[in-house]
Design an enzyme around this catalytic site. Sequence first.
Site, PDB file in Angstrom:
ATOM      1  N   LYS A 142      47.845  31.836  42.602  1.00  0.00           N
ATOM      2  CA  LYS A 142      46.479  32.227  42.947  1.00  0.00           C
ATOM      3  C   LYS A 142      45.483  31.108  42.648  1.00  0.00           C
ATOM      4  CE  LYS A 142      46.382  36.019  40.476  1.00  0.00           C
ATOM      5  NZ  LYS A 142      45.940  37.313  39.925  1.00  0.00           N
ATOM      6  N   GLU A 244      47.274  42.175  35.518  1.00  0.00           N
ATOM      7  CA  GLU A 244      45.850  42.515  35.504  1.00  0.00           C
ATOM      8  C   GLU A 244      45.511  43.467  34.361  1.00  0.00           C
ATOM      9  OE1 GLU A 244      43.313  41.543  37.664  1.00  0.00           O
ATOM     10  OE2 GLU A 244      44.715  40.046  38.419  1.00  0.00           O
TER      11      GLU A 244
END
Length: 401
Positions: A142, A244
């Site tokens: 990412k 997350e």
Amino acid sequence: MGITSRTIRIGEQSYRYSFGEDCLAEIADGISELQADTLIFVTDDTVLGLYRTVIERLSGNTPAIVLSHHAGESMKTLSCLTEHLESALRAGATRRSVVVALGGGVPGNLAGLMANLLFRGVRLVHVPTTTIAAMDSVLSLKQAINSPVGKNHLGTYYAPTAVYADVRLFATLPADELRSGYCEMAKNCLAIRPAAAERLRAIIDAGELATPAALTWLLDASIDAKTAVTREDTFERRSGLVLEYGHTAGHAIEICDHRARGAAGISHGAAIAVGMLVAAHISHARGWLSDDEVSAHYEIITGLGVEPCLPQAVSAADVLEVMDDDNKKGYLDSRPDSLPFVLLRGLGRPAMTDDLPLVHVSRPEIREALEVITKTFPGEPLTPPSSRHAFGRDPHLEWLS
């Protein structure tokens, strides 16, 4: 100690991660083997001031372009990205150039996006100088910058050619930045690899966070935890979403505090640690986490020196407002007055919706958890970790009584 190399596999992508102590010579050799026509170093002003000689050493005889900016989130903007791309192109960057990210997660994300955009993709090398970059952001494809609306809204997925880390580069980190990386490792322990918590607690209790041996273990253990959930999830949209944990509330807390206090705001790792407490309280209220499991969160987080409460400049209402723009929206079906959260049904056991480690959480549940950590420990100084037993009851856990 020399250098250790491991292969990182994320979906169909793979790259080498080489790390060790006092291994700048080996890192320079590795970069030289890429035979770049130009090295484009992307860093920030703080790192540049500390490590200009490191840039010279890593570039060797290869021409180098050095792109720097004031440290902080202001780097992760479209304006900075545009300025850096134009500067690199005007200085002669070509398809044979290599972008080298030197610094923490912010220059690393900016460099990753630059490498992906230049000529539709040039080679990327990460040389992290912070624990949080070395054991978290470089272990991901990412690459993202912030939008005017929220954090990490604009980005892509792009694999580096290689990652190199010398733990001696972490020696200049302030204590809060060192803790920041360990907070991400705490996330790995609580959400993915509970067995690693024993070693982390031992390091905390011995006060050895900054030793080369502990930092080398940190990198190795982080690689194990993160690749375990991304090996078959290139884009971190399925099993990788467990990474997350703590980020839904944590990102919002970080944004709110930086809006209020600027550069003095809470570090990313500490914000994620507080976000994990929010998630743990929600799970506890649902009957999914026991008192002891929530206590484990507090023991590790306070042991790392993080205040287990919202920063004084941040209110629960502020956090809830920012959370409405969380970048995980859309993974689950839309429901009014709720947000997708990573919650745990036990340490290392994320709650699932189908094959996703996400569940709907109502705003009243979130508000209640935020109010718990708002009312707890308002400015109370933390007991030094060395004065507590690593596995004993923490004096800051009286909310469980």
